[in-house]
Design a protein around this motif. Structure first.
Motif: not given
Length: 392
Positions: A327, A330, A355-359, A377-380, A384
């Motif tokens: 969470h 970045s 659940y991080n916004d980027d990798y 479940h990361n941003g990319y 991941n």
């Protein structure tokens, strides 16, 4: 001489003889500002030094105790340059059970060893911007336990010292909770700090042990929870500490290794928690490390930080395993400038980044020797991880 008088004279002689073998008798007394004590002393009233220009109490002998007995040594208002208590090169002294207020240094541990300072309230003038709760200069093996320190620019200021124990102290309304430089072999355990710049800040020190301390930057909008510029002076043990609410870094470690024996004398960072370090604008890194060679990072967590959970910059030959970064704003883990084996972690195993916004994990130049890492479940997603294997 009749028998009755002989018996009385003998009793007096024996009593005086017994006093002569007692090293220091406790005296209850009222001190005046600037007094020097030579024997165990218990206060019976406050000491008023509000006029300024003089140290509150000096120690004049070793192996003695000043029991404040619930009373206060009052210092002057404003920037006066004086100390409340000066240990004055004496060893094995004790100060306990009372309050010292408004001095530039409430306690000055001056070239002293084996001192004990406990159950104290040390109050500064926050508006003064210069007060220090405890100042240790060239002291060794002193213990400061269960002090409540409020309103001081420095809760503790320590330099050119070693082997001190700073335990279970509560520091609030400070700029630096603890500030040290050129220290060696101290232990900091169970302390709590609120501050507007850094909870615990060390320069040019080595062989330091930090365990179970908390840095809360949320109350006074602090920047750094734990800032350790080791500058290759030696290893650190950073164990089970917590950093929260900081605008810049929860933990910052720099060159924490032994200059002349980097592979054998390694730093260990284990069980620490960096969470909610965020300035509200996407800044705030849970843990930043630069070139702590061969260091071991295990079982640390970095969650809900504004930027990266962990940023490892030139962390050459480090072992990074069983850490969690969830969470974050970045990457969960950002492995930066790792363009050769010397600058890249030697082991990066069994870490979790969800659940991080980027990798989940971003390795700038690729990370070999990586197994068992999980990033979901990361941003990319579904990518991941970048330049590193995960979810295998």
């Amino acid at each position: 001489m009749n028998p009755a008088y002989r018996r009385a004279a003998l009793a007096v002689t024996v009593a005086l003889g017994m006093l002569s073998v007692v090293p220091s008798v406790a005296f209850a007394t009222t001190l005046s500002c600037g007094d020097t004590i030579y024997t165990n002393t218990t206060l019976t009233a406050d000491v008023n030094c509000t006029g300024g220009g003089v140290v509150g109490v000096y120690f004049g002998a070793k192996n003695i105790t000043l029991n404040l007995n619930g009373y206060t040594i009052w210092g002057p208002t404003g920037d006066d340059g004086s100390s409340g208590i000066d240990t004055n090169y004496k060893k094995n002294v004790t100060v306990k059970n009372g309050t010292i207020a408004n001095f530039d240094a409430n306690i000055y541990v001056d070239y002293s060893v084996n001192g004990v300072f406990k159950n104290l309230t040390l109050t500064g003038e926050a508006a003064d911007g210069n007060d220090t709760g405890v100042y240790i200069y060239a002291g060794a093996n002193n213990t400061i336990n269960n002090a409540t320190i409020a309103g001081s620019y420095y809760g503790f200021y320590m330099e050119y010292s070693g082997g001190n124990w700073v335990t279970n102290n509560h520091i609030t309304d400070s700029t630096y909770g603890v500030y040290t430089e050129y220290e060696n072999g101290d232990h900091f355990t169970g302390n709590y700090a609120e501050y507007d710049y850094a909870g615990y800040y060390e320069d040019y020190s080595g062989h330091q042990i930090w365990s179970n301390n908390k840095a809360n930057g949320d109350v006074d909008d602090g920047d750094y929870g734990f800032y350790f510029d080791c500058s290759d002076y030696g290893w650190y043990r950073i164990l089970n500490n917590e950093a929260t609410g900081n605008d810049t870094y929860g933990f910052y470690t720099y060159y924490c290794y032994e200059d002349d024996n980097e592979a054998a004398a390694i730093s260990t960072f284990s069980g620490n928690r960096a969470h909610h370090n965020d300035d509200g604008s996407g800044n705030g890194i849970g843990w930043y490390d630069e070139e702590s060679l061969y260091a071991v990072f295990t079982n640390n967590t970095a969650n809900w930080n504004g930027d990266h959970g962990f940023e490892l910059y030139d962390s050459g030959n480090a072992v990074v395993k069983w850490n969690i970064a969830n969470h974050n704003g970045s990457d969960g883990f950002y492995i930066e400038d790792n363009y050769s084996p010397y600058y890249s972690p030697a082991v990066f195993n069994n870490n979790t980044a969800n659940y991080n916004d980027d990798y989940g994990v971003d390795a700038e130049y690729g990370q070999p020797n990586a197994v068992g890492n999980v990033a979901r479940h990361n941003g990319y997603a579904p990518d991941n991880c970048w330049n590193i294997d995960c979810n295998n």
